[in-house]
Design an enzyme around this catalytic site. Sequence first.
Site, PDB file in Angstrom:
ATOM      1  N   SER A 172     -12.654   5.480   6.015  1.00 31.89           N
ATOM      2  CA  SER A 172     -13.412   4.682   7.000  1.00 31.89           C
ATOM      3  C   SER A 172     -14.915   4.801   6.845  1.00 31.89           C
ATOM      4  O   SER A 172     -15.623   3.870   7.233  1.00 31.89           O
ATOM      5  CB  SER A 172     -12.981   4.902   8.444  1.00 31.89           C
ATOM      6  OG  SER A 172     -12.328   6.062   8.667  1.00 31.89           O
ATOM      7  N   THR A 228     -11.373  11.223   9.139  1.00 29.89           N
ATOM      8  CA  THR A 228     -11.481   9.763   9.080  1.00 29.89           C
ATOM      9  C   THR A 228     -10.160   9.165   8.631  1.00 29.89           C
ATOM     10  O   THR A 228      -9.359   9.819   7.971  1.00 29.89           O
ATOM     11  CB  THR A 228     -12.490   9.294   8.010  1.00 29.89           C
ATOM     12  OG1 THR A 228     -11.995   9.656   6.705  1.00 29.89           O
ATOM     13  CG2 THR A 228     -13.849   9.859   8.226  1.00 29.89           C
ATOM     14  N   ASP A 229      -9.992   7.876   8.902  1.00 26.90           N
ATOM     15  CA  ASP A 229      -8.954   7.151   8.182  1.00 26.90           C
ATOM     16  C   ASP A 229      -9.490   6.964   6.751  1.00 26.90           C
ATOM     17  O   ASP A 229     -10.645   7.253   6.457  1.00 26.90           O
ATOM     18  CB  ASP A 229      -8.653   5.810   8.863  1.00 26.90           C
ATOM     19  CG  ASP A 229      -7.238   5.342   8.555  1.00 26.90           C
ATOM     20  OD1 ASP A 229      -6.707   5.714   7.487  1.00 26.90           O
ATOM     21  OD2 ASP A 229      -6.658   4.615   9.362  1.00 26.90           O
ATOM     22  N   CYS A 230      -8.622   6.487   5.830  1.00 24.66           N
ATOM     23  CA  CYS A 230      -8.952   6.555   4.399  1.00 24.66           C
ATOM     24  C   CYS A 230      -9.489   5.221   3.862  1.00 24.66           C
ATOM     25  O   CYS A 230      -8.703   4.311   3.723  1.00 24.66           O
ATOM     26  CB  CYS A 230      -7.712   6.909   3.607  1.00 24.66           C
ATOM     27  SG  CYS A 230      -6.847   8.375   4.218  1.00 24.66           S
TER      28      CYS A 230
END
Length: 769
Positions: free
Chosen positions: A300, A296-298
């Site tokens: 998400s 994931t992005d941080c």
Amino acid sequence: MATAKHAAFLCFSILCVVLWSSRPIYAQTKPAFACDIAANPGLKKFRFCDTSLDVKSRVDDLVKRLTLQEKIGWIVNTAKGVSRLGIPNYEWWSEILHGISFIGPGSKFMGPVPGATSFPQVILTAATFNVSLFEAIGRAVSTEARAMYNEGLAGLTFWSPNINIYRDPRWGRGQETPGEDPLLSSRYGAAYVRGLQRREDGNKEKLKIAACCKHYTAYDLDDWKGFRRYNFNAMVSQQDLDDTYNPPFKSCVLDGNVASVMCSYNQINGRPTCGDRELLYGVIRGQWKLNGYIVTDCDSIHEMFNAQRFRATPEETAALALNAGLDLNCGSSLTNFTQGAVDRGLVNETVISRAVSNNFATMMRLGFFDGNPKNHLYGNLGAKDICTPATREFAREVARQGFVLLKNTKGSLPLSSTAIKNLAVIGPNAAATEAMLGSYFGVPCKYTSPLEAIKASVFNVLYQPGCADVWCAAPQVEDAKKIASEANAVVLIMGLDQNIEREALDRMNVTLPGQQELLITEVAKVSKGPVILVIMSGGSLDIQFAKDNPKIASILWVGYPGEAGGAAIADVIFGLCNPGGRLPMTWYPQSYVEKVNMTNMNFRPNPATGFPGRTYRFYKGKTVYPFGYGLSYSTFNHHLVEAPEFVTMPLEEAHICRTSICKSIDALDRNCNNLAFNIRLGVKNTGKFSGSHTVFLFSSPPEVHNAPQKQLIEFDKLHLMPQEEGVVQFKIDVCKHLSVVDETGKWKVALGQHILHVGSLEHTLNVRI
Ligand SMILES: *[C@@H]1O[C@H](CO)[C@@H](O)[C@H](O)[C@H]1NC(C)=O
Ligand SMILES: *[C@@H]1O[C@H](CO)[C@@H](O)[C@H](O)[C@H]1NC(C)=O
Ligand SMILES: *[C@@H]1O[C@H](CO)[C@@H](O)[C@H](O)[C@H]1NC(C)=O
Ligand SMILES: *[C@@H]1O[C@H](CO)[C@@H](O)[C@H](O)[C@H]1NC(C)=O
Ligand SMILES: *[C@@H]1O[C@H](CO)[C@@H](O)[C@H](O)[C@H]1NC(C)=O
């Protein structure tokens, strides 16, 4: 990635060093690794430590030994060691966009590694259009990364590159990307990833370091008029997704064999990407067959719950992402909510085992489970291999290759460093250091600012910043005019920095900030000699006023040129090398951003709403400078040596297009295989400087399926001495190079006349049945 918090932490830790300790607080000397059999012979009995077995057997052995809690510890970036099995803690998050960055808690600059080589920001590297160079940068920075890992100061997993299409000129992260073209972005991503990951011993199963292509997908808005990336719902057509947004990711997985893909924060057509089973499990894992992990992005998952309220509880949100095919969470959502999701029957342990297996498989391929790295390939790398003279010189070379000469009135550039007695250097970026790095920077080896490099080159330099900073609210026009009027030539070093464009900060305008235009124009008025305007920026700028001003002799775009950027600027200004970079993105007029909503994700124009479309592939309006633009100190011409006038598509007896009229043929049709021809072009350097020249092969397909007006289908670059001639050859696969995506996302070859363009050359190719 959400970097603000981390940057604050970092500033805080620097303060700690400065305020509370006279000695560096450096203790760690050992890299993190598992299966240290030498220190703990009891580990020898575990099959997962047996390096003679294949990755899958080792991973299966390891995962079946773990409890659910232990597995959960390894699906988040700050992974929790399992000491009973000799597995240490590990931090997954490091960044290597254009050199090792201090964003991400996995990398630290201290002790034996005070800095690492900072290459130019990616948008400038892309301007080189030099694919072997992209890969060579990857090799250079991954060597430094391995060395830092051996010093215990970095991880082995890096969340770079950023290969999102630079869709709108206002995007603050456009600088991190290779620009607006799907082909260039695909070539850049695959080449950089190969450079990062490929081991010098040719072992394909193993990785030098693990790269990550991000942010999948249609992510290119950070914060614009209240629209924020955390909850932005990008409305994307299947056609744009398949022919523009996704090709760089597909190429990154299939051609680059990347070890990881990161899903983005935004939603696409109402679904968050990190919770979309079709996008993750269906496309990345299913169609492209990623060998690695999806991260994931941080954070998400947190934003899917917090900003989007896509599910009612954090447990349901966690389960949604895991079931969609997600393997690793940057953040703490999966630490906090996975057990609860399992307890409520929202996700089962098989799914968590799949996720953790993908993560461990990547770590196995990195050698993390092979015992002490000292005993393996790269084991000898250390601090001595970081910031070597060769790597630093290479960073300077990349900048030189990327610079784009936008204007050069005859007799202006290059300047003669011996003929010029007094040179005026003016502008808020003249003494730039950190600004030269662009975003996702680390601590560089050393800075050479433009001012410093220019001072080292000419007899006498007069300097005035002209503005206090790039905002340039109150320029010191008189001071600047005074030195300009006393000098034989003027170099103005203007543009932007991270205060104006960066992550979480999109621009509103594409004009120069504040009073920069006024300063430039006033200085130009009083100058006696040539005025050279140097633009330092990631994004494009409407500098039509300077293009039109006859007093401004030359314009040079230098991107964010990296730690050696100033030296490279001096090299080009004084003719030590010949600029050959080309713009990787369209430079739009200010009127474009006043008319177009940044939230409009379409590439194709819409006459009904007046939307003019995006990028050179679809936008027909006025530009300040077009995609691919760039001059040289020399001149080059092309001529066609070989190209067919028609190609015939072989069709089966029963093919529908034999009896009814078809506009296009399915590009995945089996008759489409291996239908290829060559195009050969002669290129001659007709000027007095040796230099590199990029040959772009564009195609304009017939007007069916809302096809692009023009599309880059190949490019190549060659270096030629004055009056030298060379030949460029492209092998064109009809179904691959000449196909377009139709409205439903299917690749088709249009029948009829395709116009091939190289510079001003045009050649008509008839595709028939
Ligand atoms: C997870 O729990 C920790 C500790 O209570 C807390 O600091 C953190 O904010 C939580 N994370 C999320 C995404 O809820
Ligand atoms: C676990 O969940 C996945 C995804 O929902 C499902 O396909 C699979 O059948 C489940 N496995 C078990 C053992 O329940
Ligand atoms: C950008 O444009 C807005 C609206 O036209 C204006 O208010 C603002 O001052 C401009 N900003 C800069 C930095 O030029
Ligand atoms: C731009 O977006 C705003 C807000 O969503 C909308 O009201 C407006 O109609 C849009 N303008 C155009 C030209 O699409
Ligand atoms: C591409 O970059 C490499 C590495 O710097 C360089 O040797 C080569 O000459 C460049 N190619 C061209 C055509 O400029």
